[in-house]
Motif scaffolding. Structure first.
Motif, PDB file in Angstrom:
ATOM      1  N   SER A 132       5.159   2.009   9.356  1.00 34.91           N
ATOM      2  CA  SER A 132       4.050   1.282   8.758  1.00 34.91           C
ATOM      3  C   SER A 132       2.952   2.228   8.300  1.00 34.91           C
ATOM      4  O   SER A 132       2.751   3.310   8.856  1.00 34.91           O
ATOM      5  N   GLU A 133       2.230   1.799   7.300  1.00 38.62           N
ATOM      6  CA  GLU A 133       1.118   2.571   6.761  1.00 38.62           C
ATOM      7  C   GLU A 133       0.081   2.848   7.844  1.00 38.62           C
ATOM      8  O   GLU A 133      -0.440   3.960   7.950  1.00 38.62           O
ATOM      9  N   ASP A 134      -0.208   1.844   8.679  1.00 37.07           N
ATOM     10  CA  ASP A 134      -1.198   2.020   9.739  1.00 37.07           C
ATOM     11  C   ASP A 134      -0.796   3.131  10.703  1.00 37.07           C
ATOM     12  O   ASP A 134      -1.621   3.935  11.107  1.00 37.07           O
ATOM     13  N   GLY A 181       0.815  -1.191   0.000  1.00 38.92           N
ATOM     14  CA  GLY A 181       0.000   0.000   0.000  1.00 38.92           C
ATOM     15  C   GLY A 181       0.849   1.240   0.000  1.00 38.92           C
ATOM     16  O   GLY A 181       2.060   1.205   0.131  1.00 38.92           O
ATOM     17  N   GLU A 182       0.182   2.314  -0.131  1.00 38.82           N
ATOM     18  CA  GLU A 182       0.844   3.618  -0.151  1.00 38.82           C
ATOM     19  C   GLU A 182       0.548   4.352   1.145  1.00 38.82           C
ATOM     20  O   GLU A 182      -0.607   4.509   1.528  1.00 38.82           O
ATOM     21  N   ALA A 183       1.581   4.771   1.831  1.00 43.34           N
ATOM     22  CA  ALA A 183       1.412   5.465   3.111  1.00 43.34           C
ATOM     23  C   ALA A 183       1.583   6.962   2.931  1.00 43.34           C
ATOM     24  O   ALA A 183       2.285   7.420   2.041  1.00 43.34           O
ATOM     25  N   ILE A 184       0.910   7.701   3.791  1.00 41.72           N
ATOM     26  CA  ILE A 184       1.101   9.142   3.844  1.00 41.72           C
ATOM     27  C   ILE A 184       2.316   9.422   4.714  1.00 41.72           C
ATOM     28  O   ILE A 184       2.802   8.543   5.412  1.00 41.72           O
ATOM     29  N   SER A 198       1.123   5.704  10.130  1.00 45.78           N
ATOM     30  CA  SER A 198       1.007   7.000   9.454  1.00 45.78           C
ATOM     31  C   SER A 198      -0.413   7.533   9.521  1.00 45.78           C
ATOM     32  O   SER A 198      -0.640   8.706   9.833  1.00 45.78           O
ATOM     33  N   TYR A 199      -1.380   6.677   9.243  1.00 45.54           N
ATOM     34  CA  TYR A 199      -2.775   7.109   9.267  1.00 45.54           C
ATOM     35  C   TYR A 199      -3.255   7.393  10.687  1.00 45.54           C
ATOM     36  O   TYR A 199      -4.022   8.332  10.908  1.00 45.54           O
TER      37      TYR A 199
END
Length: 105
Positions: free
Chosen positions: A37-39, A1-4, A41-42
């Protein structure tokens, strides 16, 4: 996935940096690019977007193997200082006295 992008609040970075030594850490790395991790970041973005302060913090440990490997294991002796760090941070943020290392044990 793509993370912010993940941007820790500087106030929280400074707080954990000050609390690290009294929590049992001999070294505190205040910033390191490690591909969070993407999680995370969100989660940080959501907290900050709602007016809160947020930080993504890692506690280092010698590893027997990389993540997602059947031989992965951590050095459990790093867990108590991590708990002390988070306890001290919570107490500080609530305006209570910060425990010294020997008082928390």
């Amino acid at each position: 996935g793509e993370a912010i992008g993940l941007h820790n609040d500087q106030e929280m970075v400074e707080l954990l940096g000050r609390l690290g030594p009294c929590s049992g850490f001999s070294e505190v790395v205040r910033e390191k690019d490690f591909g969070a991790s993407e999680d995370a970041s969100y989660l940080v973005d959501r907290v900050q977007g709602n007016g809160g302060k947020a930080i993504y913090c890692l506690v280092g440990s010698d590893l027997t193997a990389g993540h997602h490997n059947g031989d992965f294991d951590i050095d459990e002796s790093r867990m108590l200082p991590a708990v002390k760090l988070f306890l001290n941070a919570i107490e500080h943020l609530q305006g209570e006295t910060i425990h010294k290392e020997e008082e928390v044990a």
